[in-house]
Enzyme design. Structure first.
Site, mmCIF file in Angstrom:
data_model
loop_
_atom_site.group_PDB
_atom_site.id
_atom_site.type_symbol
_atom_site.label_atom_id
_atom_site.label_comp_id
_atom_site.label_asym_id
_atom_site.label_seq_id
_atom_site.Cartn_x
_atom_site.Cartn_y
_atom_site.Cartn_z
ATOM 1 N N ASN A 165 -37.870 -6.135 22.191
ATOM 2 C CA ASN A 165 -38.492 -5.171 23.112
ATOM 3 C C ASN A 165 -39.238 -4.100 22.311
ATOM 4 O OD1 ASN A 165 -36.863 -6.630 24.834
ATOM 5 N ND2 ASN A 165 -35.315 -5.039 25.015
ATOM 6 N N ASP A 166 -38.536 -3.532 21.330
ATOM 7 C CA ASP A 166 -39.188 -2.508 20.518
ATOM 8 C C ASP A 166 -40.097 -3.122 19.458
ATOM 9 O OD1 ASP A 166 -38.601 0.133 21.399
ATOM 10 O OD2 ASP A 166 -36.505 -0.269 20.943
ATOM 11 N N CYS A 197 -31.774 -10.192 20.099
ATOM 12 C CA CYS A 197 -31.044 -9.591 21.223
ATOM 13 C C CYS A 197 -31.976 -8.879 22.197
ATOM 14 C CB CYS A 197 -29.960 -8.645 20.730
ATOM 15 S SG CYS A 197 -30.610 -7.206 19.869
ATOM 16 N N ARG A 245 -43.680 0.198 25.662
ATOM 17 C CA ARG A 245 -42.955 -0.900 26.324
ATOM 18 C C ARG A 245 -42.789 -0.673 27.818
ATOM 19 N NH1 ARG A 245 -36.867 -0.658 23.793
ATOM 20 N NH2 ARG A 245 -36.148 -1.451 25.784
ATOM 21 N N HIS A 274 -23.022 5.715 40.843
ATOM 22 C CA HIS A 274 -22.297 4.813 41.740
ATOM 23 C C HIS A 274 -23.115 3.581 42.093
ATOM 24 C CE1 HIS A 274 -19.438 8.147 42.884
ATOM 25 N NE2 HIS A 274 -18.769 7.202 42.268
ATOM 26 N N ARG A 309 -23.806 -1.684 18.582
ATOM 27 C CA ARG A 309 -24.940 -0.933 18.037
ATOM 28 C C ARG A 309 -24.636 0.556 18.120
ATOM 29 N NH1 ARG A 309 -30.673 -1.409 20.888
ATOM 30 N NH2 ARG A 309 -29.768 -0.043 22.453
ATOM 31 N N GLU A 341 -36.566 -3.757 14.663
ATOM 32 C CA GLU A 341 -37.370 -3.311 15.805
ATOM 33 C C GLU A 341 -38.702 -2.721 15.357
ATOM 34 O OE1 GLU A 341 -34.401 -1.710 19.045
ATOM 35 O OE2 GLU A 341 -33.872 -0.884 17.093
ATOM 36 N N ARG A 364 -24.691 -1.857 23.807
ATOM 37 C CA ARG A 364 -25.548 -0.663 23.738
ATOM 38 C C ARG A 364 -24.675 0.571 23.998
ATOM 39 N NH1 ARG A 364 -29.586 -4.147 26.691
ATOM 40 N NH2 ARG A 364 -31.541 -4.004 25.542
HETATM 41 C C1 PEP Z 1 -34.843 -4.083 21.751
HETATM 42 O O1 PEP Z 1 -35.559 -3.138 21.412
HETATM 43 O O2 PEP Z 1 -35.261 -5.263 21.850
HETATM 44 C C2 PEP Z 1 -33.434 -3.878 22.091
HETATM 45 C C3 PEP Z 1 -32.625 -4.888 22.326
HETATM 46 O O3 PEP Z 1 -33.021 -2.595 22.179
HETATM 47 P P1 PEP Z 1 -33.268 -1.686 23.486
HETATM 48 O O4 PEP Z 1 -33.897 -2.537 24.534
HETATM 49 O O5 PEP Z 1 -31.941 -1.161 23.870
HETATM 50 O O6 PEP Z 1 -34.197 -0.641 22.930
HETATM 51 MG MG MG Z 2 -34.685 -1.238 20.959
#
Ligand code: PEP
Ligand code: MG
Length: 559
Positions: free
Chosen positions: A445-446, A493, A456, A185, A333, A422, A297
């Site tokens: 990010n990955d 992304c 991360r 919530h 994805r 990634e 996602r």
């Molecule tokens: C990423 O890894 O940059 C990504 C967009 O996927 P997530 O953050 O969902 O792992």
């Molecule tokens: Mg990722």
């Protein structure tokens, strides 16, 4: 001492202020020795009825339908004959009113948790009923939202609907919870109210009342121990961001009209509400004017579930997004499970090193039917909505994985098939991957995590995970060059796309789209509009040549 806490960013936006915690649940005294059953039962039932009436009254005053329905449902639970029977049984077994309510709620709570998924997330509703009814019986203050007399950031273990429904966004600046999931919530209501929120933020409940913090609801970050002046500056920037978002319009373009698609990162159709897409009548908010969804996602549908969502449920969830997406463009994805997104129903064995284990597309090695069902559901939802989604897999590492995924997707009539980049291995072979695929989307990010061998989530290693690191930019450059050679789109992304200045570097490297959460669209659009393509390329060259992120930023900073 300053510290960065990390959790799940479930409602984007920035805020800064002092934190205050919710009053804790009432503690039970030692059980009464000799209980007179009849008065104890009437005391317990009237406390539950008073709680139901209070929740129903709040429902009537609720500012929107979602909140009203949630509170009404909670009021029904407090009045549920099954719950009252449990209380009666407990009192029959010798318990006093407070303990009987506590035990009955615990019993029903367990049943909800065992049912899993949506039901498990309703466990917080029952905790709230328990706390309110026990407080009535014991004559203790009602647990609830603190009132420090000035705007503040609310911290709680988890939030129940009754707590969040009447929150005034001019007083509560953001929500932070120790527990909770993306469909809790807290998340739903925070998004509905436009309040930045971070859930599952470990350690946040230990931050003392009155501490100054800053919140980034898109990144899921909370910085503690900032000064009052820094907080005021962040609040000023946040207001400026809101004002800018309200007026900035149009597709992504450099100042000399080079197009760069600006797309949205979403977790469900809830992220495509009127504040993001604009109200259909044109009379409400104008929305952020994105050009589609660049990262849907889908794992948010699977998290916290005991069983995978069924085929029909998946079709409905995907179709809703295909229909609601701006311009009808959606990059979806497939399930990205593992590491920071564990899924109990997959039954994966514990791994010593989960970030390097069975995650992302690799899950289909051990549970191929999960991916097959998802691809079936995506194809069906696309047919139903008359959409042509772009479908991509997470954590693709080799050309043969890409070929296998593409084969499975195309066999279902999916026309645009891609992969997230990634893993450095994928970036190094981007050209070969594109022999099998129609597009790439770089998950920075990955890709940072795996390029810099740095978890991360690890606050201590934030400098290595900085997306301005030249090694990361080099991999992005190689992917973009492969895309240009193949005449196929390559987007970003990951969070890097949301940094307005870095966006100019990414465009200079040859990236064709940038996907981010809604609040970042306007600042990135403005930044691109202020740079020519030649200047973006200059920025890219300079950033690639820098020794470290600090130097890169300094060299690229606009005049
Ligand atoms: C990423 O890894 O940059 C990504 C967009 O996927 P997530 O953050 O969902 O792992
Ligand atoms: Mg990722």
């Amino acid at each position: 001492m300053a510290e960065t806490l990390r959790g799940l960013g479930v409602s984007p936006g920035r805020a800064a202020g002092r934190v205050y915690r919710m009053a804790g649940p009432p503690l039970l005294p030692a059980p009464a020795q000799a209980v007179d059953a009849e008065p104890a039962l009437s005391e317990a039932l009237s406390a539950l009825r008073a709680t139901a009436a209070e929740l129903a009254a709040r429902a009537e005053k609720a500012p929107d339908t979602t909140s009203r329905e949630i509170l009404e449902a909670q009021s029904f639970i407090a009045d549920d004959p099954g719950l009252h029977e449990s209380v009666e049984e407990n009192i029959g077994a010798g318990m006093d009113a407070a303990h009987a309510i506590d035990a009955a709620c615990a019993h029903h709570r367990r049943a909800l948790l065992e049912a899993g998924g949506y039901f498990a997330e309703r466990a917080a509703d029952l905790d709230d009923i328990r706390n309110r009814a026990v407080a009535v019986v014991l004559g203790l203050p009602m647990p609830g939202v603190p009132d420090p007399g000035h705007p503040f950031i609310l911290v709680a273990d988890d939030l129940a609907p009754a707590d969040t429904v009447n929150l005034d966004p001019s007083v509560v600046l953001a929500l932070l919870t120790e527990k909770g999931g993306p469909t809790s919530h807290t998340a739903i209501l925070a998004r509905a109210r436009g309040l930045p929120a971070v859930v599952a933020c470990r350690g946040v409940i230990g931050v003392g009342d009155g501490t100054w913090v800053s919140v980034d609801g898109a990144r899921g970050e909370v910085e503690t121990g900032i000064g009052e002046e820094a907080a005021a500056e962040i609040q000023r920037q946040a207001s400026a961001d809101r004002r800018r978002s309200a007026t900035s319009r149009g597709p992504g373009r450099t100042s000399d009209d080079h197009p760069v698609k600006l797309l949205l990162n979403i977790g469900s159709v809830d992220d495509l509400g009127p504040a993001v897409t604009g109200s259909p009548s044109g009379e409400g908010p104008a929305g952020v004017d994105a050009e589609g969804v660049g990262l849907f996602r889908t794992e948010f549908l699977f998290l916290d579930r005991r069983e995978a969502p069924g085929y029909e449920e998946q079709v409905a969830a995907y179709e809703a997004v295909f229909r609601a997406a701006p311009g009808g463009h959606v990059v979806i994805r497939t399930l990205d499970a593992g590491t920071d997104k564990p899924l109990p129903f997959l039954g994966l064995p514990e791994e010593p090193n989960p970030a390097l284990g069975i995650r992302g597309l690799r899950v289909s090695r051990v549970r191929p039917e999960v991916l097959d069902t998802q691809l079936d559901a995506i194809a069906e939802a696309a047919r139903a909505a008359g959409a042509q989604p772009w479908v991509m897999a997470p954590m693709v590492t080799t050309v043969s994985e890409a070929a296998d995924f593409a084969g499975r997707a195309r066999a279902r009539g999916i026309t645009h098939v891609g992969a997230m980049v990634e893993v450095p291995a994928a970036a190094l072979r981007a050209g070969r991957l594109l022999n099998e695929l129609d597009f790439l989307s770089i998950g920075t990010n990955d890709l940072s995590q795996y390029t810099f061998a740095s978890d991360r989530q690890h606050g201590e290693l934030a400098d290595l995970l900085d997306p301005w690191q030249a090694a990361l930019l080099q991999l992005i450059a190689d992917c973009a060059a492969a895309g240009q050679a193949a005449g196929k789109p390559v987007g970003v992304c990951g969070e890097a796309a949301a940094d307005p200045l870095l966006a100019t570097v990414l465009v200079g490297l040859g990236v064709t789209s940038l996907s981010m959460s809604a609040p970042s669209i306007a600042p990135v659009r403005d930044s691109l509009a202020a740079h020519s393509l030649a200047r973006c390329r200059d920025n890219a060259r300079v950033a690639l040549g820098a020794d470290d992120p600090l130097q890169a930023r300094k060299l690229v900073l606009p005049d």
